[in-house]
Design an enzyme around this catalytic site. Structure first.
Site, PDB file in Angstrom:
ATOM      1  N   TYR A 144      55.684 -20.538 -40.796  1.00 54.75           N
ATOM      2  CA  TYR A 144      56.353 -19.497 -40.015  1.00 54.75           C
ATOM      3  C   TYR A 144      57.393 -20.073 -39.046  1.00 54.75           C
ATOM      4  O   TYR A 144      57.241 -21.157 -38.524  1.00 54.75           O
ATOM      5  CB  TYR A 144      55.340 -18.705 -39.188  1.00 54.75           C
ATOM      6  CG  TYR A 144      54.496 -17.735 -39.962  1.00 54.75           C
ATOM      7  CD1 TYR A 144      54.722 -17.471 -41.316  1.00 54.75           C
ATOM      8  CD2 TYR A 144      53.440 -17.069 -39.344  1.00 54.75           C
ATOM      9  CE1 TYR A 144      53.931 -16.582 -42.005  1.00 54.75           C
ATOM     10  CE2 TYR A 144      52.643 -16.165 -40.035  1.00 54.75           C
ATOM     11  CZ  TYR A 144      52.889 -15.937 -41.365  1.00 54.75           C
ATOM     12  OH  TYR A 144      52.106 -15.052 -42.052  1.00 54.75           O
ATOM     13  N   PRO A 173      51.467  -3.631 -41.692  1.00 51.54           N
ATOM     14  CA  PRO A 173      50.870  -2.303 -41.517  1.00 51.54           C
ATOM     15  C   PRO A 173      51.895  -1.179 -41.432  1.00 51.54           C
ATOM     16  O   PRO A 173      51.551  -0.016 -41.638  1.00 51.54           O
ATOM     17  CB  PRO A 173      50.084  -2.440 -40.212  1.00 51.54           C
ATOM     18  CG  PRO A 173      50.771  -3.544 -39.468  1.00 51.54           C
ATOM     19  CD  PRO A 173      51.219  -4.501 -40.527  1.00 51.54           C
ATOM     20  N   ALA A 227      54.777  -1.247 -43.265  1.00 50.46           N
ATOM     21  CA  ALA A 227      55.577  -1.297 -44.499  1.00 50.46           C
ATOM     22  C   ALA A 227      57.013  -1.731 -44.220  1.00 50.46           C
ATOM     23  O   ALA A 227      57.966  -1.096 -44.682  1.00 50.46           O
ATOM     24  CB  ALA A 227      55.554   0.055 -45.212  1.00 50.46           C
ATOM     25  N   GLY A 228      57.154  -2.807 -43.464  1.00 53.12           N
ATOM     26  CA  GLY A 228      58.486  -3.332 -43.181  1.00 53.12           C
ATOM     27  C   GLY A 228      59.350  -2.398 -42.365  1.00 53.12           C
ATOM     28  O   GLY A 228      60.576  -2.463 -42.438  1.00 53.12           O
ATOM     29  N   LEU A 249      59.139   1.037 -42.521  1.00 53.84           N
ATOM     30  CA  LEU A 249      59.195   2.380 -43.095  1.00 53.84           C
ATOM     31  C   LEU A 249      58.329   3.373 -42.328  1.00 53.84           C
ATOM     32  O   LEU A 249      58.691   4.541 -42.181  1.00 53.84           O
ATOM     33  CB  LEU A 249      58.741   2.355 -44.556  1.00 53.84           C
ATOM     34  CG  LEU A 249      59.725   1.863 -45.618  1.00 53.84           C
ATOM     35  CD1 LEU A 249      59.094   1.994 -46.982  1.00 53.84           C
ATOM     36  CD2 LEU A 249      61.027   2.632 -45.555  1.00 53.84           C
ATOM     37  N   LEU A 250      57.175   2.903 -41.847  1.00 56.07           N
ATOM     38  CA  LEU A 250      56.215   3.791 -41.202  1.00 56.07           C
ATOM     39  C   LEU A 250      56.352   3.791 -39.681  1.00 56.07           C
ATOM     40  O   LEU A 250      55.451   4.234 -38.979  1.00 56.07           O
ATOM     41  CB  LEU A 250      54.787   3.384 -41.595  1.00 56.07           C
ATOM     42  CG  LEU A 250      54.487   3.411 -43.101  1.00 56.07           C
ATOM     43  CD1 LEU A 250      53.098   2.853 -43.382  1.00 56.07           C
ATOM     44  CD2 LEU A 250      54.616   4.829 -43.651  1.00 56.07           C
ATOM     45  N   GLY A 294      58.811   5.368 -37.990  1.00 53.09           N
ATOM     46  CA  GLY A 294      59.713   6.427 -37.561  1.00 53.09           C
ATOM     47  C   GLY A 294      61.153   6.136 -37.908  1.00 53.09           C
ATOM     48  O   GLY A 294      62.076   6.456 -37.163  1.00 53.09           O
TER      49      GLY A 294
END
Length: 327
Positions: free
Chosen positions: A53, A217, A219-220, A222-223, A225
């Site tokens: 990382y 959690p 989705a990159g 997407l979730l 907003g």
């Protein structure tokens, strides 16, 4: 903060984990320090990293080899907080150009662990995770190398990442034959829009006593907003393409979140946390504000009606295999 056991182990960890993939890549050292301080203040004790990382920070490297771990190590030395956190990192990814600078040979596991300990400025890793399955190295070799590290006191527990259900079963069978505890956790991509692990990974973890730490959690993004807030990621083009692909679901999802008066990120986390098999979703905050918002999800209890609506918007594979597809 709420706490739970890490799989069948006796180790207690926070229900949210701090992911550090953005340290040294999106968040500089100063901001990373602030995020870790805020995480500890919020009661988060599970910190998740990986040797690879950090992002491309040095001109002679194609990846950010060890930068995230180095930042954590500097923070630990400055704050003296080693005893307050459960420190997790990973092994597998290429860490150099040498032929043996990758995967899960005993040679690489030993060297990678020593290098991570040096960067983290600590004498032990609480949870040492295999970042991917290595199909070319036998389990006898992998478990022997891990046993030595446990005996030396350099690692305490072992986890997997991105394993299939049958990989987990094979790993535990091999560990059991050696009278070794084996895996206590699995990291998998899991969120409302990606539910494939419900087929076999989740049932395997439930049966064999592994805690699940979902990564991505949101989705990159997407979730989070995205329709209302816009796209704010380093992969804007990719995210824009995904938004168009899932636009009907996203519109219904964000409408539902508005109706119940909760932020989309908080609903996404609350949905994960309602599953007792889930130990701790891995957060990847870029700012303290994002971390603070995410922690509030612990106070949300989704109603059966809301859970049903979420399953309608984001349908899963139909349950566990083979019933999901056999009849």
């Amino acid at each position: 903060m709420e706490y739970t056991f890490l799989g069948r182990s006796g180790l207690r960890v926070s229900r949210l984990a701090l992911g550090t993939m953005n340290f040294g890549y999106v968040s500089d050292e100063a901001e990373s320090f602030k995020i870790m301080d805020a995480a500890v203040d919020a009661g988060i004790n599970l910190f998740d990293s990986a040797d690879v990382y950090g992002g491309p920070q040095k001109p002679d490297m194609v990846q950010g080899y060890g930068i995230s771990e180095e930042i954590i190590g500097k923070w630990l030395r400055k704050q003296g907080s080693r005893g307050k956190i459960v420190l997790a990192t990973k092994v597998y990814q290429p860490m150099g150009t040498g032929i043996n600078d990758k995967y899960l040979s005993a040679y690489h596991i030993r060297k990678a662990c020593e290098d991570s300990l040096r960067r983290l400025q600590t004498d032990h890793i609480d949870l040492y995770q295999m970042h991917h399955i290595d199909r070319n190295t036998p389990w006898e070799e992998i478990w022997q190398a891990m046993e030595v590290l446990v005996q030396q006191g350099k690692i305490s527990y072992i986890g997997s990442c991105n394993f299939a259900g049958w990989h987990i079963a094979m790993a535990q069978a091999a560990a059991g034959s050696r009278h070794f505890m084996g895996l206590v956790s699995e990291q998998s991509i899991y969120n409302l829009s990606k539910r494939t692990i419900e087929l076999e990974v989740i049932p395997a973890c439930e049966k064999l006593g592994l805690g699940i730490m979902p990564w991505s959690p949101f989705a990159g993004g997407l979730l989070s907003g995205v329709l209302k807030k816009g796209i704010h990621t380093k992969r804007a083009a990719e995210t824009r393409e995904m938004v168009e692909k899932f636009r009907p679901q996203l519109e219904a999802y964000e409408k539902l979140c508005d109706e119940i008066g909760q932020e989309p990120t908080q609903v996404a986390l609350a949905w994960l946390l309602h599953n007792p098999t889930i130990t701790a979703p891995i957060l990847g905050p870029r700012t303290i504000e994002q971390l603070t918002t995410n922690v509030l999800s612990l106070d949300i209890r989704l109603s059966e009606e809301t859970l049903k609506e979420l399953n309608t918007i984001w349908p899963g594979p139909g349950g566990a295999a083979p019933e999901a597809y056999a009849w």
